[in-house]
Enzyme design. Structure first.
Site: not given
Lengths: 445, 445
Positions: B9, B11-13, B172, B309, B320
């Site tokens: 992954g 993503g941020f991690g 949002e 997550d 995040a």
């Protein structure tokens, strides 16, 4: 009641006809299958990661927001009843009918596979935003997949790109894929060198940019060779499948192994063209375009104009300027009639010239008798396209994206969705692990 | 052979773990299902036409191009063999296996419909680029379709937007849809006034931005009311279908007629989380997240880290910063071990605060004990996000798009493809008149 003008299609023809009628005493209904106008000549830049789709597709309502006499409607015109003077429209989930006094049909053209529609799945064209995003996904993911292969033949197959059709779109696509392979992507892969990529441009005729004349054709060919594009002329495509393409060359039959094929070879008018021709007794040409009268109307129907890529007249090319000038001509005729003046004037096309970018800093342009190539041609290309984009406002970001790609090496818009390209096939097979578990999850070992 | 670190992954991690290992003596394989990193917190701006998808999704190879010890690979990890220490990966058309010494799993989370997966078709979530483009198409086309209706009830149904879930994403989205209806679109339609649009935000709990505390929750609620958003709290969604949504409110059962629903209510870990838990005996929480040891490893497997997550620890939120810090913690542990130092340190999350934009010029932010709302909060939001985007370069266009939307009224990125939203259904039914004639063409009368 005011004169009702229905305009079918918000491409160059329909949009410029509508704008030319902005001060006319008419009620315009502009029907288009998407909510945006599409600047097709820059689609290749969306397909190769330079521009975002929004930058070449301004919302029609934004473009026309200061024009009060137009009603913009989403929908696809299925048919025209030339006696009842109505068009029947299919919207998503709603069908409707609009009556007209005058009709301007400018529904464009689509890619033609010359009777081989089965090619489409393996060699997408470049006519819509969907096409551009599909090709973007295929092109960038081809490098990703080449990097994953352990079999050299398969790697080569993923690194071979075939563009069919050496007109402006084909030349521009081949040039941009070459720049991707040689400028943008090198150094980013562990297992492949993107320089290895072969980009092959094929055409059944004997010259690239055939309509630009010998001088520019030769210049463009030389520039393509400098970029590393292999150009195969007098070469006819006889087969396209998932892993390659079959061609008849002057040296005989040949198969090119290639996962990524782009079709930029021919155009066909939409079904609506045939319907109009049948209803009015107008003829159609080989591409299905409607043979119009010299004033762009249909025989016996002075109230119906056909303009742009859908019309056939004097072998005019399917380019933006023909559509723009045709749309303005139709609007002009309507205004003359409203002013009580004589109508039926023949359409005269003023050729402002044509141009194609071979690569950054290099384009060919043909303006009247003047032939320009190289950096000067590219500056002209830039000036013309900047002017166009300025006309639609808010396109400063496109200029920035050009700076990134032309001055730098980057491509800012490289995202592919799971609905496009190879990923879609994988989602079908495995399910989408990022959203929710589907049938495919059980396949894991 | 160098230590092999596999990161699942980007993503941020996963991305921050990889970057934290840039000077470590390891060979990293980073596996991701797309070629780009996705900045999920700004997906709502893609869905509402402010940003292009490219602006929030830089190619992973670009981000890591100066990091030599990483091999970026496209593919979806289907399973992990914790004994053989291999991960099995499905790529599009190619399956492969990668061995590891250390594994960092950071595969994110997907939208959860709490067991009602049938809701997904009618109320897309907001977790991927596909989701954002799907919602963009539905939202903008809803106004187009409202304008086409002749039945007032149907018009109202098209002009009613329901957002489920009043966390940051839901707030949002609701705020941006309200700004579209009240600032961007008015004056562009002949038959509807976009001001008529109803935007309804529902949540099963009794406060918006529940995790931000009473003060900011109240501020956000007031701001939403000023924007014209109807907020229905203590309201549970019990049904979602094509034309509406069924809710249990404190006043009883109610049906809201609405064509456009957005689901921002819950998250679920991907199937890989359950597989890891089963293979190692780790537990999972209600959302399917893996219960990790205090050092983010799995029980009995100090070589496997789960971050972001997908992990459950101390009720840390799925934001995040938790993923970024978790990724860095895992990388730090690897570097300690390689340096011969003791490992097994517990992960300590440093809460940098959280923020949500309610509308332009108005955000709420919670930083330690400080609570900021309104324009000052919005300036903070802008500063934080500018810093993020600067980190990935070439994102100047995003700033321009923000200027267009915040200082002006425009939305530059409003394009929807035919593969998304309502248009897809129409293509299925009628064929695509812009490309080639399909079965549907025969339906025209």
């Amino acid at each position: 009641m005011r004169e009702r003008v229905v305009v079918v299609g918000a491409g160059f023809g329909g949009l410029f006809a509508t704008r030319a009628l902005r001060r006319a005493d008419v009620d315009i209904t502009l029907i288009n299958g998407t909510a945006y106008h599409l600047f097709q000549p820059l689609l290749y830049q969306v397909a190769t990661g330079i521009l975002s789709e929004g930058e070449i597709a301004p919302p029609i309502r934004e473009v026309l927001k200061n024009q009060d006499n137009v009603d913009v409607r989403l929908g696809w015109v299925r048919d025209v009843d030339v006696n009842a003077k109505t068009v029947s429209v299919a919207g998503p989930g709603i069908d409707y009918t609009v009556g007209y006094d005058t009709l301007i049909v400018s529904a464009g053209a689509s890619q033609s596979y010359f009777g081989n529609d089965a090619f489409a799945e393996h060699a997408p064209g470049l006519k819509s935003v969907d096409d551009a995003l599909e090709l973007r996904s295929r092109i960038f993911n081809a490098f990703e997949l080449a990097d994953l292969q352990t079999d050299e033949d398969k790697t080569d197959r993923w690194l071979t790109f075939v563009v069919v059709g050496a007109g402006a779109t084909g030349v521009e696509m081949a040039g941009q894929i070459a720049e991707l392979a040689h400028r943008t992507l090198p150094g980013q892969y562990k297992h492949i060198d993107p320089h290895r990529a072969r980009i092959i441009l094929v055409d059944a005729v004997g010259a690239v940019l055939n309509t630009f004349g010998d001088h520019l054709s030769t210049r463009a060919l030389r520039q393509l060779h400098l970029l590393g594009v292999e150009v195969e002329l007098d070469t006819k495509v006889v087969g396209v499948d998932a892993t390659g393409i079959e061609v008849e060359t002057p040296r005989g039959h040949q198969r090119i192994e290639s996962m990524t094929k782009v079709w930029a070879a021919g155009v066909a008018a939409p079904p609506l063209a045939r319907r109009l021709a049948e209803a009015t007794g107008a003829g159609t040409d080989r591409a299905g375009r409607v043979l119009v009268e010299p004033d762009l109307t249909l025989p016996g129907h002075p109230e119906i104009f056909v303009v742009g890529d859908m019309m056939a007249l004097d072998r005019l090319p399917g380019v933006a300027q023909v559509a723009i000038q045709g749309g303005r001509h139709a609007a002009g005729q309507i205004k003359r009639r409203l002013a009580g003046r004589e109508t039926g004037q023949a359409f005269h096309y003023f050729d402002k010239g044509s141009m194609a970018t071979v690569s950054r800093f290099s384009a060919v342009a043909s303006i009247g008798r003047v032939r320009i190539s190289g950096f000067l041609g590219w500056l002209m290309w830039l000036a013309v396209h900047l002017l166009y984009l300025v006309g639609f406002k808010n396109r400063l970001t496109a200029v920035l994206h050009w700076a990134v790609s032309f001055l730098g090496r980057g491509r800012s818009e490289r995202v592919s969705t799971l609905q496009q390209g190879f990923a879609r096939a994988a989602v079908r097979e495995y399910g989408d692990p990022f959203t929710r578990e589907r049938a495919g999850a059980g396949k894991a070992t």
